[in-house]
Scaffold this motif. Structure first.
Motif, mmCIF file in Angstrom:
data_model
loop_
_atom_site.group_PDB
_atom_site.id
_atom_site.type_symbol
_atom_site.label_atom_id
_atom_site.label_comp_id
_atom_site.label_asym_id
_atom_site.label_seq_id
_atom_site.Cartn_x
_atom_site.Cartn_y
_atom_site.Cartn_z
ATOM 1 N N GLY A 33 0.811 -1.213 0.000
ATOM 2 C CA GLY A 33 0.000 0.000 0.000
ATOM 3 C C GLY A 33 0.845 1.264 0.000
ATOM 4 N N ALA A 34 1.870 1.270 0.843
ATOM 5 C CA ALA A 34 2.747 2.447 0.903
ATOM 6 C C ALA A 34 3.498 2.612 -0.414
ATOM 7 N N ALA A 35 3.972 1.513 -0.975
ATOM 8 C CA ALA A 35 4.717 1.571 -2.236
ATOM 9 C C ALA A 35 3.839 2.090 -3.369
ATOM 10 N N THR A 36 2.617 1.595 -3.462
ATOM 11 C CA THR A 36 1.742 2.051 -4.547
ATOM 12 C C THR A 36 1.390 3.521 -4.386
ATOM 13 N N GLU A 37 1.219 3.959 -3.152
ATOM 14 C CA GLU A 37 0.909 5.372 -2.904
ATOM 15 C C GLU A 37 2.097 6.263 -3.265
ATOM 16 N N MET A 38 3.287 5.860 -2.857
ATOM 17 C CA MET A 38 4.478 6.663 -3.141
ATOM 18 C C MET A 38 4.741 6.766 -4.643
ATOM 19 N N LEU A 39 4.567 5.653 -5.348
ATOM 20 C CA LEU A 39 4.867 5.611 -6.780
ATOM 21 C C LEU A 39 3.673 5.999 -7.650
ATOM 22 N N GLN A 40 2.504 6.085 -7.036
ATOM 23 C CA GLN A 40 1.260 6.354 -7.752
ATOM 24 C C GLN A 40 1.039 5.327 -8.861
ATOM 25 N N VAL A 41 1.124 4.063 -8.463
ATOM 26 C CA VAL A 41 0.875 2.941 -9.359
ATOM 27 C C VAL A 41 -0.123 2.001 -8.693
ATOM 28 N N THR A 42 -0.568 1.016 -9.432
ATOM 29 C CA THR A 42 -1.477 0.022 -8.881
ATOM 30 C C THR A 42 -0.676 -1.152 -8.323
ATOM 31 N N LYS A 53 10.819 -9.890 -13.262
ATOM 32 C CA LYS A 53 12.100 -10.099 -12.567
ATOM 33 C C LYS A 53 12.882 -8.814 -12.315
ATOM 34 N N LEU A 54 12.197 -7.665 -12.295
ATOM 35 C CA LEU A 54 12.898 -6.425 -11.964
ATOM 36 C C LEU A 54 13.064 -6.312 -10.453
ATOM 37 N N ILE A 55 11.993 -6.514 -9.728
ATOM 38 C CA ILE A 55 12.057 -6.475 -8.268
ATOM 39 C C ILE A 55 11.322 -7.681 -7.710
ATOM 40 N N GLU A 56 11.827 -8.189 -6.630
ATOM 41 C CA GLU A 56 11.160 -9.292 -5.933
ATOM 42 C C GLU A 56 11.085 -8.912 -4.466
ATOM 43 N N PRO A 57 9.915 -8.505 -4.007
ATOM 44 C CA PRO A 57 9.815 -8.041 -2.624
ATOM 45 C C PRO A 57 10.050 -9.181 -1.638
ATOM 46 N N GLN A 58 10.556 -8.796 -0.485
ATOM 47 C CA GLN A 58 10.631 -9.765 0.597
ATOM 48 C C GLN A 58 9.231 -9.904 1.165
ATOM 49 N N ARG A 59 9.042 -10.888 1.983
ATOM 50 C CA ARG A 59 7.725 -11.116 2.580
ATOM 51 C C ARG A 59 7.809 -10.972 4.091
ATOM 52 N N GLN A 71 14.463 -0.903 -4.240
ATOM 53 C CA GLN A 71 13.488 -1.493 -5.150
ATOM 54 C C GLN A 71 12.494 -0.454 -5.642
ATOM 55 N N LEU A 72 12.098 0.451 -4.774
ATOM 56 C CA LEU A 72 11.148 1.485 -5.186
ATOM 57 C C LEU A 72 11.772 2.448 -6.191
ATOM 58 N N ARG A 73 13.063 2.711 -6.066
ATOM 59 C CA ARG A 73 13.732 3.540 -7.077
ATOM 60 C C ARG A 73 13.736 2.850 -8.427
#
Length: 117
Positions: A33-42, A53-59, A71-73
């Protein structure tokens, strides 16, 4: 693609102190949620970056995706390219190559600095 910043240390995020986490670009501090808000993406866009395979978030322990600033950059750069009309897969490849080039330049610079000393 390696999911940690090229200059990241070897300690895992669970074992680092709280003060170390403030400046750690690889600490997975951001929820979906925070990532989508910061980047303004879905959320679908971030999942697509993972599939490409650009980013693989940890869980988190609860299984929720967690993203680092690094990763957000990468995701923000991919979004710029997609917004300019680049297909997602191509944008991800471009970002990966740009990141590899920046790391190679950093290594060369540090080697040149050592050679000059």
């Amino acid at each position: 693609m390696d999911q940690t910043h090229p200059t990241a240390g070897t300690a895992t995020f669970e074992h680092r102190g709280a003060c170390d986490r403030f400046d750690d670009e690889d600490y997975p501090a951001y929820s979906m949620g925070a990532a989508t808000e910061m980047l303004q993406v879905t959320p679908a866009f971030l999942r697509a970056l993972g599939a490409a395979k650009l980013i693989e978030p940890q869980r988190s322990r609860g299984g929720h995706r967690r993203y680092s600033r690094y990763q957000l950059r990468l995701a923000a750069r991919a979004r710029e390219l997609v917004d300019q009309g680049t297909p997602l897969e191509a944008a991800c490849r471009i970002v990966i190559l740009e990141d590899q080039l920046a790391e190679a330049q950093r290594i060369n610079s540090s080697r040149n600095h050592l050679a000059d000393a």
